[in-house]
Design an enzyme around this catalytic site. Structure first.
Site, mmCIF file in Angstrom:
data_model
loop_
_atom_site.group_PDB
_atom_site.id
_atom_site.type_symbol
_atom_site.label_atom_id
_atom_site.label_comp_id
_atom_site.label_asym_id
_atom_site.label_seq_id
_atom_site.Cartn_x
_atom_site.Cartn_y
_atom_site.Cartn_z
ATOM 1 N N GLU A 268 51.115 -40.143 50.868
ATOM 2 C CA GLU A 268 50.717 -39.331 49.716
ATOM 3 C C GLU A 268 51.275 -37.919 49.733
ATOM 4 O OE1 GLU A 268 48.895 -40.428 52.270
ATOM 5 O OE2 GLU A 268 47.279 -39.051 52.829
ATOM 6 N N HIS A 292 46.522 -45.988 45.074
ATOM 7 C CA HIS A 292 46.016 -45.431 46.333
ATOM 8 C C HIS A 292 46.629 -44.057 46.612
ATOM 9 C CE1 HIS A 292 44.490 -45.767 50.539
ATOM 10 N NE2 HIS A 292 45.536 -44.977 50.766
ATOM 11 N N GLU A 293 47.945 -43.988 46.594
ATOM 12 C CA GLU A 293 48.583 -42.708 46.931
ATOM 13 C C GLU A 293 48.261 -41.639 45.883
ATOM 14 O OE1 GLU A 293 49.341 -42.781 49.850
ATOM 15 O OE2 GLU A 293 49.723 -44.921 50.150
ATOM 16 N N HIS A 296 44.915 -40.067 46.504
ATOM 17 C CA HIS A 296 44.925 -39.018 47.534
ATOM 18 C C HIS A 296 45.135 -37.621 46.946
ATOM 19 C CE1 HIS A 296 44.520 -40.926 51.430
ATOM 20 N NE2 HIS A 296 45.513 -41.781 51.215
ATOM 21 N N GLU A 315 40.721 -41.611 53.797
ATOM 22 C CA GLU A 315 41.132 -42.982 53.440
ATOM 23 C C GLU A 315 40.011 -43.820 52.820
ATOM 24 O OE1 GLU A 315 44.116 -43.676 53.152
ATOM 25 O OE2 GLU A 315 45.126 -42.221 54.460
ATOM 26 N N ASP A 370 47.273 -41.726 65.555
ATOM 27 C CA ASP A 370 47.803 -42.939 64.920
ATOM 28 C C ASP A 370 47.000 -44.173 65.344
ATOM 29 O OD1 ASP A 370 49.704 -41.456 63.631
ATOM 30 O OD2 ASP A 370 51.411 -42.141 64.829
ATOM 31 N N TYR A 378 39.405 -47.197 56.134
ATOM 32 C CA TYR A 378 39.677 -47.494 54.723
ATOM 33 C C TYR A 378 38.549 -48.325 54.121
ATOM 34 C CZ TYR A 378 44.638 -46.256 55.599
ATOM 35 O OH TYR A 378 45.804 -45.616 55.916
#
Ligand code: BES
Ligand code: ZN
Length: 600
Positions: A268, A292-293, A296, A315, A370, A378
């Site tokens: 995003e 979704h993006e 954001h 998320e 990460d 999510y």
């Protein structure tokens, strides 16, 4: 109410409570021959503690050419020291400040192996004639291409001058992107305050097509027409999001379609979402990724997780909003299908994760953030919001969310900040209903509360029945319906078949529905995974082609994990990885090295 400073952030060396970067001016040369960015970053500072003697920055793999400090009129060399490198965090760079200094300039060159950059040779692009560069800064990779306070708790504006070979185009997640002009010198300006993980750059043979007044798509010329068709509904999504959550505050919304080695589905980056070409299915069936993006732009970019432990605020909210946008633009049933498949993903994830990784407010101390990027934040996060929506009703919940975004706009907040705001503005007013939300269980405990919503979809229910019939030896219903099914229905059908399927049944499935040959990456992936589990050799060639041509981590990680479960599979995994590895992004290499072993 104000948001808490949220320091220390265990993933940053920065000292923003003492000295804080508020603006960065980059001057960078993009050198494809040496695979480096080099030049300078001029950092404009606030000094909440004027006596603090040094600025602390995050770096990873940067070679530092020098540092100066000043106050706008004169620069003087500044004593500086690059500390020892930590494998996860990189190395702290400390720069001494004199009283009154409010600027630091760092001259530097990135490493060819920078974790946040991928340098592609012409052969790795669609056009085959020009090299390509793109960044991926989230979670803590901005520091591998900019010396910066790389914590989402610090927000900054930036400007940049970027020089490329004259025939290439440079883009950034900022204002100033070219819609046609080339020439090799590009200027950008990011006037809104963003965390460093949203800094983004790309360069290559890139063309532009408008989608509407405020949006457009960038891609290599040969990919552009398909991308523009796929993303034709972007303006509708923007209009829906604004109706629900207030004005879009980033002026333009453009999408850059990257080469297939991009390790994520989407990123995003403000004003310029980066996207995988694997969503170009030809029928808009995977554009929930754009919803979704785009979402954001509110959850994440406007209101940002203050630390990576609060990642679910980014998320989970975004996944919830993504489905609301899908509902607005494509209807209730489309959104319901996404929610059902999402809950399936979550349950699968819950069957594999350690308890500590099932907690929304996750403890990432000593770990690479990460690692926290599983499906859990999510889907569990989205279910929490959905349960609030169900309890308080859409109207009240929408109003609450909209106010939340206004209240915390351009701030970075913690889970505690959200819970306090929730308590005050939604839950607190109604003790009886509040008692039915186990909020502490949602955010601080593993697993799913028993009250978690169970999304349902009529269409997917019918497909599950067709899968049962197919399994029971009555394939006619599925064979008749499959051609008319959407991507989501096809995925549901495959997921509802027994696992592993015997080889002859996999062969029958492949023959009936052309699954190995599917150009839809989601469907091909789902079938390739089933084929591996069942030992079906008919898709071996397609598996190799898929793994060598696509570097999206969500697809390649499970396939390699499945391969290495047997000795013969391990040998194949090594052989395929030897071909694929040179084309993978550093993040994907890191992931697959852990599965297959480094080098071959
Ligand atoms: N911000 C994420 C990608 C990300 C997360 C990158 C953590 C690095 C660390 C992005 O918004 C995202 O969630 N992408 C998803 C697609 C989405 C449709 C679920 C992906 O890439 O799979
Ligand atoms: Zn996301």
């Amino acid at each position: 109410m104000t948001s808490s400073p949220a320091f220390p952030d265990v993933h940053s060396y920065a000292n923003p409570g003492h000295v804080r970067v508020r603006h960065v001016a980059l001057d960078l040369d993009v050198d494809f021959r040496t695979k480096t960015l080099s030049g300078s970053a001029t950092l404009h500072l606030d000094r909440p503690d004027p006596s603090a003697p040094r600025l602390l920055l995050d770096t990873r793999g940067l070679s530092i050419g020098g540092a100066e400090s000043g106050n706008g009129s004169a620069w003087a060399p500044a004593p500086h020291e690059l500390g020892a490198a930590d494998p996860i965090l990189g190395a702290p760079l400390s720069v001494e400040l004199r009283p009154g200094d409010d600027r630091v300039r760092v001259r530097y060159t990135t490493s060819p192996a920078a974790s946040g950059l991928q340098w592609l040779s012409p052969g790795q692009t669609a056009g085959k004639h020009h090299p390509f560069l793109f960044s991926q800064s989230q979670a803590i990779h901005a520091r591998s291409w900019v010396p910066v306070q790389d914590t989402p708790a610090v927000r900054l504006t930036y400007e940049a001058v970027v020089r490329t070979p004259p025939e290439l185009v440079a883009l950034m997640g900022a204002a100033g992107n070219s819609t046609g002009e080339r020439g090799g010198t590009y200027r950008f300006r990011m006037p809104q305050r963003i965390p460093a993980y949203l800094m983004a750059i790309a360069a290559g043979d890139i063309a532009f097509a408008p989608l509407g007044g405020r949006s457009g798509v960038y891609a290599e010329p040969s990919v552009l027409p398909a991308a523009a068709r796929e993303f034709a509904d972007t303006e509708k999504m923007m209009a829906s999001a604004e109706r629900l959550y207030g004005p879009y505050r980033w002026d333009r919304y453009d999408i850059l379609v990257l080469p297939p080695s991009f390790p994520f589905g989407g990123m995003e980056n403000p004003r310029l979402t980066f996207a995988t070409p694997t969503v170009l299915a030809g029928d808009k069936s995977l554009v929930a990724l754009i919803a979704h993006e785009l979402a954001h732009s509110w959850s994440g970019n406007l209101v940002t997780n203050a630390t990576w432990s609060d990642f679910w605020l980014n998320e989970g909210f975004t996944t919830y909003i993504e489905r609301r946008l899908v509902e607005e633009v494509y209807g209730r049933e489309a959104a319901a299908m996404e929610a059902v498949l999402g809950r399936q993903d979550l349950e699968e994830e819950l069957s594999r994760l350690d308890d500590r990784d099932e907690i929304l407010h996750i403890d990432l101390a000593g770990r690479d953030p990460d690692e926290g990027a599983t499906r859990l934040p999510y889907e569990k996060g989205a279910l929490l919001l959905r349960s609030l929506e169900e309890l308080y009703g859409r109207e009240d919940f929408d109003r609450f969310l909209r106010r939340y975004f206004d209240h915390f706009a351009f701030q970075s907040i913690t889970t505690a900040d959200f819970l306090a705001y929730l308590g005050e503005h939604l839950i607190g007013r109604d003790g009886e209903r509040a008692a039915s939300i186990p909020i502490e269980e949602w955010t601080e405990r593993p697993g799913l509360p028993s009250v978690a919503p169970r999304p349902a979809s009529e269409a997917l229910h019918r497909v599950a029945r067709a899968a049962e019939a197919w399994t029971a030896g009555r394939p006619e219903e599925a064979e008749g319906a499959f051609p008319g099914w959407t991507t989501q229905e096809r995925l549901q059908f495959l997921r509802r078949l027994p696992s592993p399927l015997p080889v002859d049944r996999l062969a029958a499935l492949d023959a009936a529905f052309g699954l190995s040959a599917s150009r839809n990456a989601e469907i091909a992936f789902q079938f390739l995974l089933m084929a591996l589990k069942g030992g079906y050799p008919g898709s071996d060639a397609r598996l190799e082609e898929f793994l060598v041509s696509i570097g999206r981590r969500k697809f390649i990680k499970p396939l390699y994990e499945e391969l290495v479960k047997t000795e013969a599979g391990r040998v194949r995994a090594r052989a395929i990885y030897a071909k694929a590895r040179p084309g993978y992004h550093p993040i994907a290499v890191d992931t697959v090295d852990r599965i297959v072993g480094p080098g071959a």
